[in-house]
Design a protein around this motif. Sequence first.
Motif, PDB file in Angstrom:
ATOM      1  N   VAL A 239      34.633 -41.913  29.674  1.00 34.29           N
ATOM      2  CA  VAL A 239      33.695 -41.670  28.672  1.00 34.29           C
ATOM      3  C   VAL A 239      32.208 -41.767  29.010  1.00 34.29           C
ATOM      4  CG1 VAL A 239      33.866 -44.033  27.405  1.00 34.29           C
ATOM      5  CG2 VAL A 239      33.205 -41.894  26.149  1.00 34.29           C
TER       6      VAL A 239
ATOM      7  N   ARG B 158      37.082 -46.742  29.913  1.00 31.62           N
ATOM      8  CA  ARG B 158      37.167 -47.431  28.727  1.00 31.62           C
ATOM      9  C   ARG B 158      38.487 -46.973  27.838  1.00 31.62           C
ATOM     10  NH1 ARG B 158      32.182 -47.700  24.202  1.00 31.62           N
ATOM     11  NH2 ARG B 158      31.137 -48.300  26.055  1.00 31.62           N
TER      12      ARG B 158
ATOM     13  N   ALA C 253      32.372 -50.094  20.618  1.00 31.21           N
ATOM     14  CA  ALA C 253      33.674 -50.367  20.333  1.00 31.21           C
ATOM     15  C   ALA C 253      33.803 -51.592  19.294  1.00 31.21           C
ATOM     16  CB  ALA C 253      34.458 -51.075  21.687  1.00 31.21           C
TER      17      ALA C 253
ATOM     18  N   TYR D  46      28.176 -35.498  25.936  1.00 26.12           N
ATOM     19  CA  TYR D  46      28.764 -36.753  25.841  1.00 26.12           C
ATOM     20  C   TYR D  46      30.271 -36.840  25.178  1.00 26.12           C
ATOM     21  CZ  TYR D  46      29.760 -41.803  24.504  1.00 26.12           C
ATOM     22  OH  TYR D  46      30.130 -43.028  24.515  1.00 26.12           O
TER      23      TYR D  46
ATOM     24  N   LEU E 134      40.204 -46.029  24.669  1.00 25.77           N
ATOM     25  CA  LEU E 134      39.884 -45.420  23.298  1.00 25.77           C
ATOM     26  C   LEU E 134      40.930 -45.056  22.683  1.00 25.77           C
ATOM     27  CD1 LEU E 134      36.739 -43.330  24.385  1.00 25.77           C
ATOM     28  CD2 LEU E 134      36.780 -45.453  23.545  1.00 25.77           C
TER      29      LEU E 134
ATOM     30  N   ALA F 221      33.746 -45.483  21.176  1.00 25.97           N
ATOM     31  CA  ALA F 221      32.735 -45.232  21.914  1.00 25.97           C
ATOM     32  C   ALA F 221      31.814 -44.362  21.089  1.00 25.97           C
ATOM     33  CB  ALA F 221      33.043 -44.356  23.286  1.00 25.97           C
ATOM     34  N   PRO F 222      30.615 -44.516  21.369  1.00 30.98           N
ATOM     35  CA  PRO F 222      29.792 -45.316  22.007  1.00 30.98           C
ATOM     36  C   PRO F 222      29.849 -46.769  21.775  1.00 30.98           C
ATOM     37  CG  PRO F 222      27.993 -44.298  20.874  1.00 30.98           C
ATOM     38  CD  PRO F 222      29.515 -43.676  20.515  1.00 30.98           C
TER      39      PRO F 222
END
Length: 828
Positions: free
Chosen positions: A630, A520, A583, A641, A522, A580-581
């Motif tokens: 992620v 993803r 967006a 996480y 980020l 994240a988590p």
Amino acid sequence: MKRQQLWVWGILAPVVLFWAFALVIVDRGDDGILESDLLRRSVYPALSRLSGPYTDAKFRARGPRSVKEKIVIVEIDDRSIDELPLGRWPWHRDAAAVLVMSVLDHGAKAVGLDIVFANEDKRVPEELSQLLIENEVLDPAEFESDLVLKRIIDLYKDRLVLGWMTDTTCSPANGDDGCNVNDPALGELLPEGFDKFGYDKFTDGGSFHFAKTAILSAPTVIANRDIYNASAVYGGFLVSGVQGTDDVVRRAQLVIFVDGKPYPSLPLVMASVGLGKPMELALDGEGLVKRIGFEGDSKSIPVSPTGAMAINFRGPGYHFGYVSAYDLFMEEPEIPIQHDGKVEVLPLDEIFKDAYVLLGVSAIGARDLRSFPFGSNTPGTEGLATILDNILSHDPIVSSRGIWGSGLLLILMTVGALLFSLAMLRLSALPAVLVALACIGVLVAVDIYYVFGSLDVNLNSAFLLAELSTIFIVTVSMKYIIEERGKKVIRGTFAKYLAPAVVDEMLKDPENLKLGGEARELTIMMSDLRGFTATAERLEAAEVLEMLNHYLGTMADIIVDFEGTIDEFIGDAILTIFGAPIAKPDDARRAVACCLAMQKAMKEVNARNIAKGLPELEMGIALNTGEVTVGNIGSQRRLKYGVVGSHVNLTARIESNTVGGQLLISESTLKLAGEDIKIGETYSIVAKGFPKPIVAYEILGIGGEFDIYLEELDLALVELEKPLDVVYRIMKSKNDEGEEVKARFQSASPFGAMIECDEELKALSNIKMQIRPADGEGPEGDVYAKVVTGGTLAKLRFTSVAPPALAYLTKLCGGEDKGESSADLIDR
């Protein structure tokens, strides 16, 4: 689970019965046939405070509508009273006569007076009048204006409707206080010939008795003078509407009994005069209204059993055409007429020809102002105009009565509500919310825009909506309590280790606990304190922890406020991700604003440190946007996480090149951050693992919705009388220092210096220095610095200065030594 559902049903069943009972009470209360004194005086007023405002909301949601008939209001406004030479209100009767004559001479179809002339208009004092009569000089009555108005009434009585009032109304069937309609003295007090103002045709249904009817009666009457009543043919009682328990007018009474006879309201009489049709009133076998209408007209006016019509309001105040009495007195051929906020200048014939005209007082001092669904402080005469427009257009609001009104609504509030309750119990929380919102939304839309907006039917649906909302709240609350018991243990255990958003995702879907992640894009933030290691070495462990915990707590609160996810604390460094988590489109922009807010918050952090005798701190921050992995990292026994990827490393590389109080961002973040970004210096950074230099931008502020700007750094350099000799080493890493090189400070301060070197210094280099003046009396301790501007004459920004070196520099530059390190002086 069955026991829990029975418990919920035990609460829901009374809820359904309560709201159904409430509907019946309000419907009967609106109809004026609620027999119980307790329900009529206490319960009904309380419940109607729910239905009334919802009706107002329907009108506002439907919006204004055009006036359908030609109705004009001649207002005696503040301007007329203030600027005309007629004195204070009330004026002499000849002034009213001029207004009535002006309107009728220009072709008005019917004129209604929203004014009662109850008292004699005396111009000649009583003593002088008696003297003139005794001496037979002249008749003083010739000077009184009452006769002028009487002549106008005689002249235009076929088109003029007088108004009369009552200061009290009551319902004989309900035993209201002071409702002694059997008093024979009442009839004796009525003006002679007053009964001619009653309904043209009245059918009582055979069992009617005026002392037992639920229809409103007037024990007393405020009528016009006998000379006016004798001349007039038409008269109607003045009521712009029946005020609800919240003082808002929503209904109009079209019939009222006086001395056992029914009398119509002024708008109804005006409609009768304009249409040339006599009025009819018919009661049913129970003595309640069966029909109000006009002879020969098959359509009846929809009213309640006690003769109240629900008013179909056209719009906010001054929606009808208004003419000021001031302009009529000016005797101009064309005058202004105002409506809907617009003013037109039209000929008098065009304004009044075939118009229904109401003459009333709108001046504030007259206090004839009312509250209607579209707003308050509206002239009461506009209420009369609206009632008249409804009657002429056959489109008043139809109230919710009968099988297609209250009957259908009652079915929905019992059978439908029970089905809705069953659905709420069977669905989980989120689907229940969606279904409830969908059901309520559809009902509201159909009710407002179709039933009310198109059919002009006003159902008491506020109680259905209140019932569904109550059922939804009860069921969801009960289910929430039950489900939250299971989640409480998990949340309490993991909330200390994971970001709140991550815990919520985990509780929402247990599948999120599996290993692995996703790629993803980020925005990654890395922040670190400058020179903290050297500062910490000079403090006790407890002081270090206290200072660090307050700093990290302050920064964490800001990050959470800007919806960032803290990945981890690495000593005094913070790794945070945006996107994240969850967006959002503005992740990069919020990240920039967050970093600027963090830098500004350092002032508060350092103020606390000073108060506790601790050194001040400096922070550098970097932002970078790129694709990373992620998700949950670790093993089945220990999960974390977090993010991994080259862009995480790049962010750390950019951050290592910052100085205290500085924010550097990559080009990828800048492109996503918006246009209102204030940029300072631009740097080219060689980052390990990246083949090409990285362009980094110093950010000084952001505008728009955030409006956060940093104060630009002033090193306050002082030109030295003679160069100060120093030696430095290039810090390639924490444990890798270059060879010692001699150089000279040309100017300096406790914050930085301009250094002249024999070799070129590269921008963003980290160097370690010692001060070694030619006389050999240099201070002990190291000075750490970042090269801000490279070259053989380079600008340095100190990142950490040992106290002896700081004292030396402070004295050298003409300052006062306070025993602090250079890090202590940042942002001072």
